[in-house]
Design a protein around this motif. Structure first.
Motif, PDB file in Angstrom:
ATOM      1  N   SER A  32      21.303  -6.786  41.241  1.00 47.38           N
ATOM      2  CA  SER A  32      20.088  -5.962  41.221  1.00 47.38           C
ATOM      3  C   SER A  32      19.630  -5.738  39.792  1.00 47.38           C
ATOM      4  N   ILE A  33      18.362  -5.353  39.661  1.00 50.24           N
ATOM      5  CA  ILE A  33      17.827  -4.979  38.353  1.00 50.24           C
ATOM      6  C   ILE A  33      18.451  -3.670  37.898  1.00 50.24           C
ATOM      7  N   GLN A  34      18.721  -2.774  38.825  1.00 51.52           N
ATOM      8  CA  GLN A  34      19.383  -1.498  38.531  1.00 51.52           C
ATOM      9  C   GLN A  34      20.754  -1.720  37.899  1.00 51.52           C
ATOM     10  N   GLY A  35      21.419  -2.785  38.299  1.00 49.45           N
ATOM     11  CA  GLY A  35      22.802  -3.035  37.937  1.00 49.45           C
ATOM     12  C   GLY A  35      23.667  -2.861  39.158  1.00 49.45           C
ATOM     13  N   THR A  36      24.541  -3.825  39.425  1.00 54.49           N
ATOM     14  CA  THR A  36      25.403  -3.822  40.601  1.00 54.49           C
ATOM     15  C   THR A  36      26.857  -3.869  40.165  1.00 54.49           C
ATOM     16  N   LEU A  37      27.685  -3.059  40.795  1.00 48.66           N
ATOM     17  CA  LEU A  37      29.124  -3.195  40.622  1.00 48.66           C
ATOM     18  C   LEU A  37      29.596  -4.275  41.578  1.00 48.66           C
ATOM     19  N   GLN A  38      30.180  -5.311  41.034  1.00 49.11           N
ATOM     20  CA  GLN A  38      30.683  -6.423  41.835  1.00 49.11           C
ATOM     21  C   GLN A  38      32.199  -6.321  41.940  1.00 49.11           C
ATOM     22  N   PHE A  39      32.694  -6.178  43.173  1.00 44.77           N
ATOM     23  CA  PHE A  39      34.133  -6.077  43.387  1.00 44.77           C
ATOM     24  C   PHE A  39      34.496  -6.660  44.746  1.00 44.77           C
ATOM     25  N   PRO A  40      35.327  -7.698  44.803  1.00 45.06           N
ATOM     26  CA  PRO A  40      35.943  -8.374  43.665  1.00 45.06           C
ATOM     27  C   PRO A  40      34.902  -9.026  42.748  1.00 45.06           C
ATOM     28  N   GLY A  41      35.210  -9.108  41.465  1.00 44.03           N
ATOM     29  CA  GLY A  41      34.328  -9.772  40.532  1.00 44.03           C
ATOM     30  C   GLY A  41      34.419 -11.277  40.641  1.00 44.03           C
ATOM     31  N   SER A  42      33.622 -11.957  39.838  1.00 45.18           N
ATOM     32  CA  SER A  42      33.625 -13.420  39.891  1.00 45.18           C
ATOM     33  C   SER A  42      34.930 -13.999  39.364  1.00 45.18           C
ATOM     34  N   ARG A  43      35.761 -13.166  38.747  1.00 45.66           N
ATOM     35  CA  ARG A  43      37.101 -13.588  38.329  1.00 45.66           C
ATOM     36  C   ARG A  43      38.166 -12.829  39.104  1.00 45.66           C
ATOM     37  N   GLY A  44      37.781 -12.351  40.292  1.00 42.18           N
ATOM     38  CA  GLY A  44      38.713 -11.646  41.151  1.00 42.18           C
ATOM     39  C   GLY A  44      39.461 -12.597  42.062  1.00 42.18           C
ATOM     40  N   GLY A  45      40.236 -12.026  42.979  1.00 44.75           N
ATOM     41  CA  GLY A  45      41.006 -12.853  43.905  1.00 44.75           C
ATOM     42  C   GLY A  45      41.952 -13.749  43.145  1.00 44.75           C
ATOM     43  N   SER A  46      41.826 -15.050  43.357  1.00 50.73           N
ATOM     44  CA  SER A  46      42.632 -16.007  42.603  1.00 50.73           C
ATOM     45  C   SER A  46      41.742 -17.103  42.059  1.00 50.73           C
ATOM     46  N   SER A  47      42.224 -17.787  41.023  1.00 49.02           N
ATOM     47  CA  SER A  47      41.405 -18.763  40.319  1.00 49.02           C
ATOM     48  C   SER A  47      41.944 -20.168  40.527  1.00 49.02           C
ATOM     49  N   TRP A  48      41.722 -21.037  39.516  1.00 43.54           N
ATOM     50  CA  TRP A  48      42.004 -22.463  39.676  1.00 43.54           C
ATOM     51  C   TRP A  48      43.485 -22.771  39.862  1.00 43.54           C
ATOM     52  N   GLY A  49      44.373 -21.829  39.514  1.00 44.27           N
ATOM     53  CA  GLY A  49      45.801 -22.087  39.697  1.00 44.27           C
ATOM     54  C   GLY A  49      46.204 -22.220  41.148  1.00 44.27           C
ATOM     55  N   GLY A  50      45.418 -21.622  42.054  1.00 47.24           N
ATOM     56  CA  GLY A  50      45.647 -21.772  43.484  1.00 47.24           C
ATOM     57  C   GLY A  50      46.974 -21.204  43.948  1.00 47.24           C
ATOM     58  N   GLY A  51      47.435 -21.699  45.090  1.00 45.25           N
ATOM     59  CA  GLY A  51      48.656 -21.199  45.703  1.00 45.25           C
ATOM     60  C   GLY A  51      49.754 -22.246  45.753  1.00 45.25           C
ATOM     61  N   ALA A  52      50.942 -21.805  46.136  1.00 49.43           N
ATOM     62  CA  ALA A  52      52.094 -22.678  46.332  1.00 49.43           C
ATOM     63  C   ALA A  52      52.643 -22.438  47.731  1.00 49.43           C
ATOM     64  N   PHE A  53      53.080 -23.515  48.385  1.00 45.40           N
ATOM     65  CA  PHE A  53      53.531 -23.415  49.773  1.00 45.40           C
ATOM     66  C   PHE A  53      54.943 -23.963  49.909  1.00 45.40           C
ATOM     67  N   ASP A  54      55.793 -23.177  50.565  1.00 45.03           N
ATOM     68  CA  ASP A  54      57.175 -23.586  50.832  1.00 45.03           C
ATOM     69  C   ASP A  54      57.275 -24.094  52.265  1.00 45.03           C
ATOM     70  N   PRO A  55      57.420 -25.409  52.477  1.00 49.09           N
ATOM     71  CA  PRO A  55      57.439 -25.943  53.841  1.00 49.09           C
ATOM     72  C   PRO A  55      58.671 -25.536  54.632  1.00 49.09           C
ATOM     73  N   SER A  56      59.721 -25.108  53.942  1.00 50.12           N
ATOM     74  CA  SER A  56      60.947 -24.739  54.661  1.00 50.12           C
ATOM     75  C   SER A  56      60.847 -23.364  55.303  1.00 50.12           C
ATOM     76  N   THR A  57      59.940 -22.523  54.817  1.00 54.40           N
ATOM     77  CA  THR A  57      59.830 -21.160  55.340  1.00 54.40           C
ATOM     78  C   THR A  57      58.443 -20.826  55.883  1.00 54.40           C
ATOM     79  N   GLY A  58      57.436 -21.594  55.480  1.00 51.47           N
ATOM     80  CA  GLY A  58      56.068 -21.268  55.850  1.00 51.47           C
ATOM     81  C   GLY A  58      55.450 -20.189  54.994  1.00 51.47           C
ATOM     82  N   LEU A  59      56.136 -19.806  53.900  1.00 50.53           N
ATOM     83  CA  LEU A  59      55.599 -18.779  53.008  1.00 50.53           C
ATOM     84  C   LEU A  59      54.647 -19.397  51.988  1.00 50.53           C
ATOM     85  N   PHE A  60      53.563 -18.690  51.731  1.00 51.29           N
ATOM     86  CA  PHE A  60      52.522 -19.115  50.801  1.00 51.29           C
ATOM     87  C   PHE A  60      52.457 -18.103  49.675  1.00 51.29           C
ATOM     88  N   TYR A  61      52.480 -18.578  48.432  1.00 51.60           N
ATOM     89  CA  TYR A  61      52.534 -17.702  47.276  1.00 51.60           C
ATOM     90  C   TYR A  61      51.224 -17.809  46.498  1.00 51.60           C
TER      91      TYR A  61
END
Length: 740
Positions: A437-466
């Motif tokens: 907005s022209i007023q100004g907007t609080l963006q949350f999560p921001g454009s650098r929120g969540g996770s970035s290019w490093g992505g996730g890792a997956f363990d096939p032996s347990t089904g856990l995602f990091y």
């Protein structure tokens, strides 16, 4: 070395011939099997570990019981910085083939290193001695018998390098290189497309994405496949669909002629048995205002599956409709196998900046967990048409905070708290997907929120995602930019100041001092860097900085921005006809009719990537600001979450503050999750079952890269690209192992 058996069996039979044939066939079979095992267990032969982008290793020599003994084994320093350089960061995830490690430096040079000792074998400079630079997250390896190649990009060129000698392969493209500007929409001489993440190999194809400008007039984010032997362009997938292609009706009918972005800059995943390649895309350009691109805008912000051999569309899933928040999907999809509704199912897990983890059927793209389309706030900027709903997965739960109120604001002191409350109340904020907005907007999560290019890792032996998460609110403040408001009769210096105030101030600050988050100071450039190098950085981008080639489009603008940056206030005379606030379409080779199609009023986000902070520059919300999570993809439930990183200066209790970061985790069969990328310069290892920290080590610089692991001569190593410091600005590659 992989043995490729290509001889045909004899056309006539004899015991002697058949005996030799079956003996050779046995050798080939056993050699192939041992190579396959070696590739899977000992090597780290692909960016993020494997074709599936799992960031998982079967190695277990380094494990929970002995990781506390992990120590530096060797260090390699590229020593390729230029006099006057500030400390540089490499985001390269090294690959290891047999006993050789291949990586790139912060300046984009390619190095082959002995994986057991760190000794240099050879190096290659794609820039022929010029400054170079730009983000490179890794390289790609291909082989056919003795023909072994490293495929990587330097600037807007794709190179094929002999993996044994470091010399260009002359039969590839033009003496070893291909111009990536060719085959795009714009004039190859007037555009620049620069990939940041490596491509992936399918048969004899290198499938490659690209980084393009995020401003008005950006190139479209084509995904392309090149013949790895010849460099010939084989197929192109148009992420902004052309007439007759799937998704064309989600844009204005002529948008394919002028709209840009929607590019895959994070990398690829491959299901070779199905012949399917998967990628995730960013937002259409311009990121924050889309009056000239009304509609859902496929394939922006989408997970896409295509035929790896032909590039033909198979399916897509769009995570954000008509993006106005720069909510790119920044990492390659993880290919996973889960237990769902009582049976094994191949799936795709996609991380995001908004903190949702999308788990999709690999063959159809349908979500394994329910997803609801929910109403979201509407834009109040003239001409903008926000999409009325956005998709909300019901499982897994978001792995980052998605809502703030005043109780979440930081409280460093009464005056700091008062300033944050006042700022918070002045901004438009209605939760996630509140539009700019022209007023100004609080963006949350921001454009650098969540996770970035490093992505996730997956363990096939347990089904856990990091996956790591960032809680990082930002401020978006829009301003209308029109030709009739052009600044005229100003000195060249003042015109440069206007450019800086429009495009640069949100990252480098009004005083040009930058900040500690990777936005360097621009004070005192004269004497430590040339004007030519500064101009090259502005046009090519590098690190977090995008290319501004669509802004600095002629000699007058070049002179203006250089006059301001180099503090040459006496430079030049007024440019009567020059509008420095009017952006120029980079499709300079396009027809006047096409350029006029993209002539609507334009708005710019003057505080793009501007953090929500208190007057002292401290985070505006309470910690933790970064976490590491383990999510069970079989159930969609969280196994554990812990703070990741620590700012001791702002820590008030026993719990660590967590820190924002981009690099991703690696998980191993030894029961450990390794991750770096925090500003306290630590490499850490966590218990993959509980989240307990098992080991950490202080690094000499900021390690903004994903780690790799491999085994040579019976010894397992953990290896990581580490940024520079005042004594060694070029940075290093550091390998850790257990003592003998």
């Amino acid at each position: 070395m992989k043995v490729i058996f290509s001889a045909k069996p004899p056309q006539y039979a004899s015991p002697f011939n058949y005996g030799w044939f079956f003996f050779i066939l046995f050798l080939f079979w056993s050699g192939s099997c041992s190579q396959k095992k070696r590739d899977s267990y000992s090597n780290w032969g692909v960016y993020k570990a494997d074709n599936e982008s799992t960031s998982y290793s079967h190695l277990d020599q380094i494990n929970k019981e002995n990781v506390s003994k992990l120590a530096l084994a060797w260090i390699f320093e590229p020593n390729d910085s230029i006099t006057g350089d500030r400390p540089q960061n490499s985001e390269s995830n090294p690959i290891i083939i047999d006993d050789v490690l291949y990586t790139t430096s912060a300046r984009g040079r390619l190095f082959a290193v002995d994986a057991a000792t760190g000794e240099l074998k050879w190096s290659f400079d794609p820039f022929n001695g010029e400054r170079g630079g730009g983000v490179k997250r890794g390289v790609t390896y291909w082989e056919d018998g003795s023909d072994q190649r490293i495929l990587f990009t330097g600037g807007d060129k794709l190179f094929a390098i002999d993996a044994s000698t470091g010399m260009p392969v002359p039969s590839f493209g033009n003496e070893g290189k291909v111009d990536l500007n060719e085959g795009m929409r714009g004039d190859p001489d007037k555009i620049s497309v620069i990939p940041t993440s490596p491509g992936i190999i399918f048969e004899d194809l290198l499938i490659l994405g690209t980084e393009v400008s995020e401003l008005y007039g950006a190139e479209p984010g084509h995904v392309r496949a090149y013949n790895v032997r010849s460099g010939e362009l084989v197929w192109t997938f148009h992420t902004i669909p052309m007439p007759g292609q799937v998704g064309h009706d989600s844009w204005p009918k002529d948008a394919w002629k002028y709209s840009g972005g929607a590019n895959s800059w994070g990398g690829f995943s491959l299901d070779a048995s199905r012949g399917m390649v998967f990628f995730a895309t960013g937002s259409p350009a311009y990121d924050y205002y889309g009056a000239n691109r009304k509609g859902k805008n496929l394939f922006g912000n989408s997970v896409v599956a295509v035929n790896a051999r032909t590039g033909a569309y198979i399916w897509h899933f769009q995570t954000v409709h008509h993006d106005l928040w720069d909510y790119d999907l920044p990492a390659p999809p993880n290919l996973v196998t889960v237990e769902h509704e009582g049976k094994k199912m191949d799936a795709v897990a996609q991380t995001s900046k908004v903190g949702f983890l999308y788990v999709l059927n690999r063959e159809t793209g349908k979500s394994l967990f329910p997803i609801e389309e929910r109403p979201v706030p509407s834009s109040d900027i003239p001409g903008e048409e926000t999409w009325p709903t956005q998709p909300f997965p019901t499982k897994p739960a978001p792995y980052t905070r998605q809502f703030l109120d005043e109780k979440d604001l930081a409280n460093y002191s009464p005056s700091s708290r008062d300033s944050l409350v006042k700022l918070f109340r002045s901004l438009r904020y209605e939760g996630i997907f509140t539009p700019p907005s022209i007023q100004g907007t609080l963006q949350f999560p921001g454009s650098r929120g969540g996770s970035s290019w490093g992505g996730g890792a997956f363990d096939p032996s347990t089904g856990l995602f990091y996956v790591r998460s960032n809680d990082s609110p930002e401020i978006m403040r829009m301003k209308k930019v029109e030709p009739e408001n052009a600044i005229t009769n100003l000195s060249v210096y003042k015109q440069g100041e206007s450019i800086y105030s429009t495009y640069c101030i949100s990252c480098h600050g009004r005083d040009k001092n930058g900040d500690e988050q990777g936005n360097p100071s621009l004070v005192g450039l004269k004497g430590r860097i040339s004007e030519e190098d500064v101009l090259a950085k502005i046009k090519q981008g590098g690190g977090k900085m995008p290319s501004f080639s669509s802004v600095i489009t002629d000699k007058a603008k070049e002179e203006a921005i250089l006059a301001f940056l180099f503090e040459n206030e006496s430079s030049g005379s007024p440019q009567e006809e020059q509008s420095l606030l009017e952006e120029i379409n980079t499709n300079q080779g396009a027809s006047t009719e096409i350029q006029n199609t993209d002539s609507l009023n334009r708005y710019l986000n003057l505080t793009a990537y501007g953090y929500f902070r208190d007057p002292e520059g401290r985070p505006g919300i309470k910690p933790p600001w970064g976490k590491l999570h383990a999510i069970d993809l079989n159930t969609g439930d969280f196994a554990w979450s812990v703070p990741l990183g620590n700012n001791r200066d702002l820590q008030t209790g026993s719990e660590e503050t967590g820190e924002r970061g981009s690099a991703g985790p690696m998980v191993t069969a030894g029961g450990l999750v390794f991750i770096a990328g925090t500003r306290d310069n630590q490499l850490r290892a966590f218990d993959k079952d509980t989240g307990e920290k098992r080991w950490e080590i202080k690094l000499p610089g900021f390690a903004n890269a994903n780690p790799s692991t491999y085994e040579v001569n019976g010894k397992q190593y953990i290896v990581l690209s580490v940024g520079g410091n005042s004594k060694n600005t070029a940075g290093s590659v550091m390998a850790f192992s257990l003592p003998d």
